[in-house]
Design an enzyme around this catalytic site. Structure first.
Site, PDB file in Angstrom:
ATOM      1  N   ASP A 197      -0.975  -6.065  -0.098  1.00  0.00           N
ATOM      2  CA  ASP A 197      -1.387  -5.430   1.154  1.00  0.00           C
ATOM      3  C   ASP A 197      -2.894  -5.231   1.185  1.00  0.00           C
ATOM      4  O   ASP A 197      -3.487  -4.797   0.179  1.00  0.00           O
ATOM      5  CB  ASP A 197      -0.742  -4.036   1.264  1.00  0.00           C
ATOM      6  CG  ASP A 197       0.515  -4.045   2.100  1.00  0.00           C
ATOM      7  OD1 ASP A 197       0.657  -4.948   2.965  1.00  0.00           O
ATOM      8  OD2 ASP A 197       1.360  -3.150   1.902  1.00  0.00           O
ATOM      9  N   LYS A 251      -1.389  -9.303   3.041  1.00  0.00           N
ATOM     10  CA  LYS A 251      -0.637  -8.864   4.220  1.00  0.00           C
ATOM     11  C   LYS A 251      -1.485  -7.872   5.009  1.00  0.00           C
ATOM     12  O   LYS A 251      -2.118  -6.985   4.426  1.00  0.00           O
ATOM     13  CB  LYS A 251       0.694  -8.224   3.811  1.00  0.00           C
ATOM     14  CG  LYS A 251       1.471  -7.649   4.991  1.00  0.00           C
ATOM     15  CD  LYS A 251       2.933  -7.363   4.641  1.00  0.00           C
ATOM     16  CE  LYS A 251       3.165  -6.057   3.925  1.00  0.00           C
ATOM     17  NZ  LYS A 251       2.772  -4.846   4.683  1.00  0.00           N
ATOM     18  N   ASP A 308       0.844  -1.207   0.000  1.00  0.00           N
ATOM     19  CA  ASP A 308       0.000   0.000   0.000  1.00  0.00           C
ATOM     20  C   ASP A 308       0.875   1.251   0.000  1.00  0.00           C
ATOM     21  O   ASP A 308       0.367   2.375  -0.062  1.00  0.00           O
ATOM     22  CB  ASP A 308      -1.004   0.000   1.156  1.00  0.00           C
ATOM     23  CG  ASP A 308      -0.334  -0.071   2.511  1.00  0.00           C
ATOM     24  OD1 ASP A 308       0.901  -0.189   2.579  1.00  0.00           O
ATOM     25  OD2 ASP A 308      -1.068   0.004   3.527  1.00  0.00           O
ATOM     26  N   SER A 309       2.215   1.056   0.004  1.00  0.00           N
ATOM     27  CA  SER A 309       3.115   2.180  -0.243  1.00  0.00           C
ATOM     28  C   SER A 309       2.893   2.748  -1.646  1.00  0.00           C
ATOM     29  O   SER A 309       3.396   3.818  -1.977  1.00  0.00           O
ATOM     30  CB  SER A 309       4.580   1.751  -0.073  1.00  0.00           C
ATOM     31  OG  SER A 309       4.830   0.551  -0.768  1.00  0.00           O
ATOM     32  N   GLU A 361       9.028  -4.070  10.650  1.00  0.00           N
ATOM     33  CA  GLU A 361       9.431  -2.777  10.107  1.00  0.00           C
ATOM     34  C   GLU A 361       9.949  -1.861  11.207  1.00  0.00           C
ATOM     35  O   GLU A 361       9.263  -1.637  12.220  1.00  0.00           O
ATOM     36  CB  GLU A 361       8.245  -2.116   9.379  1.00  0.00           C
ATOM     37  CG  GLU A 361       8.632  -0.771   8.773  1.00  0.00           C
ATOM     38  CD  GLU A 361       7.643  -0.241   7.745  1.00  0.00           C
ATOM     39  OE1 GLU A 361       6.664  -0.948   7.425  1.00  0.00           O
ATOM     40  OE2 GLU A 361       7.841   0.877   7.247  1.00  0.00           O
TER      41      GLU A 361
END
Ligand code: KIV
Length: 363
Positions: A73, A103, A34-35, A172
């Site tokens: 995502d 994810k 989703d970045s 992360e």
């Protein structure tokens, strides 16, 4: 791979072209992250991206991919606080994009959603530590779990996610020592980003590692290329060339004594083939130009040279129009340009020359 001690390479991709390159490079896992909200759409956070947009990116990636596992995502708002909605969203993503897994970000607070999705047979990758979808709760993108309480919760969450059936876990931006503890505690692989060297694999955002995004440079990020600069230079060169295509004078009507005489008499005209020749990037790349002039009779021509006068003569002949097509071809990337020169000779009047730049770069 964890059992064999082989590190897992995971990279984001959001579109067909780059996904194909990632596949060809032999990456193990592609994350349709989703970045995309940041690097593809320019949002400040990952929150605005919708499930439709994620599916669009995932479909584009899937069209290119042959080998890597593809994980998509689940975007913000499609699973938090509503396990039934979570299952619906996960099924939609799987059905419409045909990725291999989804994810989700978070631990105990989303555990029911994780369990329900797993119960439908969809593989789930977990994501702990800095979870960007919770940016408004954290208030910053700084390293997480530096304090013992948060570190302990992270370990508990990691173990719970493994127990629930997740097949891997992204860690992360947590301290390297904590990532090591988690990696050692779990059988499933951990995939780190800004979490030190002890994870079982690493993931990076493609735009960051390719140096496409110069404004984002966290300490952990190793750039493997500087595509921002390379793209900038390439596009600048293109831009200059394109401007030249419309603005430059590839062929100039000579101001060397050009003279005309009436039909039936000798007639000479001059054209200058300018050295910058329609925006060809002659230097510094060592580009050279060859010129070709096609003429409808009855003109005879001198051999054209770049920067030299092209002389064309007609000794006798009727009035009328004839056409010269002057084509310049660069010896490398510059392509071809052509210019059409129309010469109209009317009895008793001056020869008129009409230049029409057909400056299309024909590769
Ligand atoms: O969306 C994303 O790119 C991610 C990675 C940073 C792990 O979740």
């Amino acid at each position: 791979m964890k059992v064999k001690g082989e590190k897992i390479a995971m990279l984001t991709a959001y579109d067909y072209t780059f996904a194909g390159i990632v596949d060809e490079a032999g990456i193990d896992i592609i994350l349709v992250g989703d970045s995309a909200a940041n690097v593809m759409a320019g949002h400040e956070t990952t929150l605005p991206i919708t499930i439709d947009q994620m599916i669009y990116h995932a479909q584009s990636v899937m069209r290119a991919v042959k080998n890597p596992l593809v994980v998509c995502d689940m975007p913000y708002g499609t699973y938090q606080g509503n396990p039934k909605e979570a299952v619906r969203s996960a099924i939609r993503i799987m059905k419409e994009s045909e990725v291999d897994a989804v994810k989700l970000e978070g631990g105990s607070e989303i555990m029911e959603s994780v369990e329900r999705i797993l119960s439908t047979g969809i593989p789930v990758m977990g994501h702990l530590g800095l979870t960007p979808q919770s940016i408004h709760k954290f208030g910053t993108y700084a390293v997480r779990a530096k304090e013992e309480a948060e570190a302990n919760k992270l370990i508990e969450d990691a173990i719970a996610l493994e127990k629930a059936g997740c097949f891997a876990l992204v860690l992360e931006k947590i301290p390297a020592a904590l990532a090591k503890r988690v990696s050692e505690a779990l059988k499933i692989p951990t995939i780190g980003i800004g979490a030190g060297p002890h994870c079982d694999g690493q993931v990076l955002v493609m735009h960051d590692m390719l140096g496409l995004n110069n404004s984002f440079s966290p300490r952990f990020l190793r750039r493997y290329a500087n595509l921002h600069e390379e793209s900038l230079n390439a596009i600048r060169n293109y831009s200059l060339t394109s401007h030249d295509l419309t603005e430059c004078e590839f062929v100039k009507v000579g101001d060397k004594t050009a003279y005309t005489q009436g039909p039936g008499s000798a007639l000479t005209q001059y054209l200058m083939i300018t050295p910058d020749a329609a925006g060809f990037n002659l230097n510094p790349s060592g580009e050279t130009l060859s010129l070709e002039v096609k003429s409808s009779s009855p003109w005879t021509l001198t051999t054209p040279t770049v920067g030299g006068w092209l002389t064309f003569n007609r000794s006798t002949g009727p009035t009328g129009t004839s056409t010269l097509e002057i084509t310049a071809t660069a010896n490398n990337s510059g392509g071809r340009r052509s210019t059409t020169v129309t010469l109209t000779n009317t009895e008793g009047e001056t020869l008129t020359i009409n230049l029409q730049q057909n400056n299309k770069a024909q590769q």
